[in-house]
Motif scaffolding. Structure first.
Motif, PDB file in Angstrom:
ATOM      1  N   ALA A 114      -6.753 -28.055   7.784  1.00 34.49           N
ATOM      2  CA  ALA A 114      -7.817 -28.152   8.782  1.00 34.49           C
ATOM      3  C   ALA A 114      -8.936 -29.006   8.199  1.00 34.49           C
ATOM      4  CB  ALA A 114      -8.322 -26.761   9.153  1.00 34.49           C
ATOM      5  N   ILE A 115      -8.572 -30.202   7.718  1.00 32.89           N
ATOM      6  CA  ILE A 115      -9.499 -31.018   6.924  1.00 32.89           C
ATOM      7  C   ILE A 115     -10.238 -32.068   7.740  1.00 32.89           C
ATOM      8  CG2 ILE A 115      -8.165 -30.648   4.818  1.00 32.89           C
ATOM      9  CD1 ILE A 115      -6.975 -33.410   5.147  1.00 32.89           C
ATOM     10  N   GLY A 116     -10.171 -31.969   9.068  1.00 29.78           N
ATOM     11  CA  GLY A 116     -10.891 -32.932   9.892  1.00 29.78           C
ATOM     12  C   GLY A 116     -10.429 -34.351   9.626  1.00 29.78           C
ATOM     13  N   PHE A 117     -11.395 -35.250   9.443  1.00 29.18           N
ATOM     14  CA  PHE A 117     -11.057 -36.645   9.160  1.00 29.18           C
ATOM     15  C   PHE A 117     -11.084 -36.927   7.665  1.00 29.18           C
ATOM     16  CE2 PHE A 117     -12.783 -36.830  13.505  1.00 29.18           C
ATOM     17  CZ  PHE A 117     -11.681 -37.367  14.148  1.00 29.18           C
ATOM     18  N   GLY A 118     -10.970 -35.868   6.861  1.00 30.77           N
ATOM     19  CA  GLY A 118     -10.941 -36.041   5.424  1.00 30.77           C
ATOM     20  C   GLY A 118     -11.996 -35.207   4.745  1.00 30.77           C
ATOM     21  N   ARG A 148      -3.066 -38.379   0.877  1.00 27.38           N
ATOM     22  CA  ARG A 148      -2.217 -39.412   1.500  1.00 27.38           C
ATOM     23  C   ARG A 148      -0.890 -39.570   0.763  1.00 27.38           C
ATOM     24  NH1 ARG A 148      -3.818 -42.598   5.472  1.00 27.38           N
ATOM     25  NH2 ARG A 148      -6.029 -42.696   6.056  1.00 27.38           N
ATOM     26  N   GLU A 149      -0.841 -39.141  -0.482  1.00 29.83           N
ATOM     27  CA  GLU A 149       0.363 -39.314  -1.287  1.00 29.83           C
ATOM     28  C   GLU A 149       1.337 -38.148  -1.151  1.00 29.83           C
ATOM     29  OE1 GLU A 149      -0.961 -39.898  -5.277  1.00 29.83           O
ATOM     30  OE2 GLU A 149      -2.417 -41.459  -4.722  1.00 29.83           O
ATOM     31  N   TRP A 150       1.010 -37.156  -0.330  1.00 33.97           N
ATOM     32  CA  TRP A 150       1.845 -35.961  -0.229  1.00 33.97           C
ATOM     33  C   TRP A 150       3.110 -36.178   0.598  1.00 33.97           C
ATOM     34  CZ3 TRP A 150      -1.831 -31.181   0.710  1.00 33.97           C
ATOM     35  CH2 TRP A 150      -2.690 -31.056  -0.396  1.00 33.97           C
ATOM     36  N   GLY A 151       3.178 -37.269   1.352  1.00 37.32           N
ATOM     37  CA  GLY A 151       4.345 -37.520   2.185  1.00 37.32           C
ATOM     38  C   GLY A 151       4.234 -36.966   3.586  1.00 37.32           C
ATOM     39  N   ILE A 199       0.205 -39.528   7.035  1.00 35.26           N
ATOM     40  CA  ILE A 199      -1.131 -39.620   7.642  1.00 35.26           C
ATOM     41  C   ILE A 199      -1.385 -41.052   8.104  1.00 35.26           C
ATOM     42  CG2 ILE A 199      -3.603 -39.340   7.249  1.00 35.26           C
ATOM     43  CD1 ILE A 199      -2.900 -37.318   5.045  1.00 35.26           C
ATOM     44  N   GLY A 200      -1.881 -41.201   9.341  1.00 34.74           N
ATOM     45  CA  GLY A 200      -2.250 -42.509   9.854  1.00 34.74           C
ATOM     46  C   GLY A 200      -3.638 -42.898   9.399  1.00 34.74           C
ATOM     47  N   LYS A 201      -4.246 -43.837  10.082  1.00 34.89           N
ATOM     48  CA  LYS A 201      -5.574 -44.296   9.698  1.00 34.89           C
ATOM     49  C   LYS A 201      -6.595 -43.186   9.834  1.00 34.89           C
ATOM     50  CE  LYS A 201      -9.076 -47.823  10.651  1.00 34.89           C
ATOM     51  NZ  LYS A 201      -9.449 -49.016  11.462  1.00 34.89           N
ATOM     52  N   TRP A 202      -6.511 -42.414  10.945  1.00 40.56           N
ATOM     53  CA  TRP A 202      -7.516 -41.395  11.214  1.00 40.56           C
ATOM     54  C   TRP A 202      -6.962 -39.981  11.221  1.00 40.56           C
ATOM     55  CZ3 TRP A 202     -11.955 -43.441  10.451  1.00 40.56           C
ATOM     56  CH2 TRP A 202     -12.225 -44.758  10.838  1.00 40.56           C
ATOM     57  N   ASN A 203      -5.685 -39.815  11.574  1.00 38.71           N
ATOM     58  CA  ASN A 203      -5.180 -38.451  11.718  1.00 38.71           C
ATOM     59  C   ASN A 203      -3.674 -38.398  11.475  1.00 38.71           C
ATOM     60  OD1 ASN A 203      -4.304 -39.635  14.133  1.00 38.71           O
ATOM     61  ND2 ASN A 203      -6.029 -38.809  15.283  1.00 38.71           N
ATOM     62  N   LEU A 204      -3.118 -37.218  11.727  1.00 39.42           N
ATOM     63  CA  LEU A 204      -1.726 -36.942  11.417  1.00 39.42           C
ATOM     64  C   LEU A 204      -0.993 -36.513  12.677  1.00 39.42           C
ATOM     65  CD1 LEU A 204       0.534 -36.316   9.269  1.00 39.42           C
ATOM     66  CD2 LEU A 204      -0.409 -33.992   9.206  1.00 39.42           C
ATOM     67  N   ILE A 214       6.520 -31.954   6.466  1.00 38.74           N
ATOM     68  CA  ILE A 214       6.935 -31.112   5.351  1.00 38.74           C
ATOM     69  C   ILE A 214       7.070 -29.678   5.833  1.00 38.74           C
ATOM     70  CG2 ILE A 214       6.354 -30.255   3.052  1.00 38.74           C
ATOM     71  CD1 ILE A 214       4.766 -32.792   2.585  1.00 38.74           C
ATOM     72  N   PRO A 215       8.259 -29.085   5.801  1.00 40.10           N
ATOM     73  CA  PRO A 215       8.431 -27.697   6.233  1.00 40.10           C
ATOM     74  C   PRO A 215       7.505 -26.759   5.449  1.00 40.10           C
ATOM     75  CG  PRO A 215      10.559 -28.751   5.947  1.00 40.10           C
ATOM     76  CD  PRO A 215       9.545 -29.701   5.394  1.00 40.10           C
ATOM     77  N   GLY A 216       6.836 -25.880   6.188  1.00 41.03           N
ATOM     78  CA  GLY A 216       5.915 -24.942   5.558  1.00 41.03           C
ATOM     79  C   GLY A 216       4.479 -25.417   5.544  1.00 41.03           C
ATOM     80  N   ILE A 217       4.250 -26.679   5.921  1.00 39.28           N
ATOM     81  CA  ILE A 217       2.884 -27.205   6.013  1.00 39.28           C
ATOM     82  C   ILE A 217       2.588 -27.521   7.472  1.00 39.28           C
ATOM     83  CG2 ILE A 217       1.262 -28.984   5.303  1.00 39.28           C
ATOM     84  CD1 ILE A 217       2.747 -29.307   2.737  1.00 39.28           C
ATOM     85  N   PHE A 218       1.485 -26.975   7.961  1.00 34.21           N
ATOM     86  CA  PHE A 218       1.071 -27.150   9.348  1.00 34.21           C
ATOM     87  C   PHE A 218      -0.346 -27.731   9.350  1.00 34.21           C
ATOM     88  CE2 PHE A 218       3.863 -23.595   8.639  1.00 34.21           C
ATOM     89  CZ  PHE A 218       4.893 -23.812   9.531  1.00 34.21           C
ATOM     90  N   ALA A 219      -0.795 -28.233  10.499  1.00 37.78           N
ATOM     91  CA  ALA A 219      -2.107 -28.866  10.540  1.00 37.78           C
ATOM     92  C   ALA A 219      -2.766 -28.627  11.898  1.00 37.78           C
ATOM     93  CB  ALA A 219      -1.993 -30.365  10.261  1.00 37.78           C
ATOM     94  N   VAL A 220      -4.117 -28.608  11.888  1.00 35.54           N
ATOM     95  CA  VAL A 220      -4.881 -28.262  13.095  1.00 35.54           C
ATOM     96  C   VAL A 220      -6.170 -29.075  13.170  1.00 35.54           C
ATOM     97  CG1 VAL A 220      -4.005 -25.885  13.087  1.00 35.54           C
ATOM     98  CG2 VAL A 220      -6.129 -26.402  11.895  1.00 35.54           C
ATOM     99  N   GLY A 221      -6.813 -29.006  14.338  1.00 34.05           N
ATOM    100  CA  GLY A 221      -8.157 -29.558  14.514  1.00 34.05           C
ATOM    101  C   GLY A 221      -8.211 -31.067  14.615  1.00 34.05           C
ATOM    102  N   ASP A 222      -9.346 -31.632  14.203  1.00 35.84           N
ATOM    103  CA  ASP A 222      -9.552 -33.074  14.303  1.00 35.84           C
ATOM    104  C   ASP A 222      -8.564 -33.868  13.469  1.00 35.84           C
ATOM    105  OD1 ASP A 222     -11.682 -32.724  15.998  1.00 35.84           O
ATOM    106  OD2 ASP A 222     -13.208 -32.863  14.429  1.00 35.84           O
TER     107      ASP A 222
END
Length: 348
Positions: free
Chosen positions: A118-122, A259-262, A265-270, A280-288
């Motif tokens: 949930a890291i927003g734009f970084g 960005r190196e985790w695989g 990630i695009g320019k602004w988001n994922l 990556i199985p087991g990794i999820f993402a939310v928000g901005d």
């Protein structure tokens, strides 16, 4: 090396609205939860808008960013997650058993079954500085890149440079308390919400377009007394007397080694699936931080992302678990908390 680490079910990277609500919902689903944030306090982007009024959270009347942050912190502590502040995570290791070890830039390690980002734009946010020689000398007096206290501008002549949401919103917030507000923008069109722009145009805010800020003038070398603005087309310039200058030229974000985790990630988001799954199985993402077909770029949308991601994490850990939590009136955890508050359901 993980033998001395404590294993968590869910580790949430980011302590803004999306991250905090994810942690709250994780408590509802009875998962052992940790929140890690690079900043030294919870709130995320809201920390940059503590005095700004927030109107679009369902069921809540207009509320300041500070008040909303306080409510979210109170809510996230309902189930007492572990909260780690001031740690920037940059390294990811996947172990043979499928668990993850996260490592901060300072070397701190965290062991977890799943990760919700949930890291927003970084994690690294920097305001875009105005390109005027010597401008930095005024940053300790009356040149601002963010507003933390509206009272700092009461009775003052305020000039705002910019044409996006922040510039328009601060013009509207300051108009009732400042002696005057002048907004300078290099284009005739604004990028702010339509209603906010309409409100600004209907107010006493002096709108100067298409102009740009060209120079600062100081009599004491410490603070700005006059601002030179230049017409973008004719080149005609004029000077405006000011007591404070707010620059809203946007911000830059950096993801660092994430960005190196695989993840891709695009320019602004994922890009994620409709279940908030990453590559990556087991990794999820939310928000901005995320993008998907029906993504809603509102705090309300971040809350929905949180529920979807946490439910996916729960099923990843426990494939036979319920797909979602029950509503609060039917949730045993809330029944217990209600009794602690002295509230007893008539049906019990």
């Amino acid at each position: 090396m993980t033998e001395n680490l404590e294993l968590y079910d869910v580790t949430i990277l980011g302590g803004g609205p999306a991250g905090m609500y994810t942690a709250f919902y994780s408590g509802i689903r009875e998962l052992k939860t940790k929140v890690i944030d690079a900043q030294y306090q919870l709130g995320g982007t809201l920390l940059y808008y503590l005095d700004k009024m927030v109107w679009d959270v369902g069921g809540i009347p207009p509320i300041t960013g500070k008040q909303l942050t306080e409510h979210l912190i109170q809510q996230v502590n309902t189930f007492e997650p572990t909260i780690v502040l001031g740690q920037e995570i940059d390294d990811l290791e996947r172990r043979d058993d499928g668990t993850f070890v996260l490592t901060s830039t300072a070397g701190d390690r965290h062991w977890t079954r799943t990760i919700i980002m949930a890291i927003g734009f970084g994690g690294l946010r920097k305001s875009v500085k105005i390109e005027i020689d010597g401008a930095e000398r005024y940053e300790n007096t009356n040149l601002y890149y963010s507003v933390h206290n509206l009272e700092d501008f009461r009775g003052k002549r305020v000039l705002i440079s910019g044409g996006g949401d922040s510039a328009v919103d601060w013009a509207n917030e300051l108009e009732p308390i400042a002696a005057s507000v002048t907004l300078v923008h290099r284009r005739d069109q604004f990028k702010g919400l339509e209603r906010s722009v309409s409100n600004m145009k209907a107010s006493s805010v002096s709108i100067r377009t298409p102009y740009r800020v060209e120079g600062f003038h100081s009599e004491d070398g410490v603070s700005i007394q006059q601002v030179n603005i230049c017409h973008a087309e004719s080149g005609e310039s004029e000077q405006l007397h000011v007591d404070a200058v707010i620059v809203c030229h946007g911000v830059t974000y950096e993801y660092g080694r994430i960005r190196e985790w695989g993840l891709g990630i695009g320019k602004w988001n994922l890009d994620v699936t409709d279940k908030m799954e990453t590559a990556i199985p087991g990794i999820f993402a939310v928000g901005d931080f995320v993008h998907y077909g029906s993504k809603v770029m509102l705090i309300a949308g971040a809350f929905n992302d949180a529920v979807l991601a946490l439910n996916s994490a729960k099923l990843y850990i426990e494939p036979n678990a319920e797909k979602m939590a029950r509503i609060s009136s039917e949730n045993t955890r809330f029944n217990e908390l209600n009794r602690q508050l002295g509230v007893v359901d008539d049906d019990e």
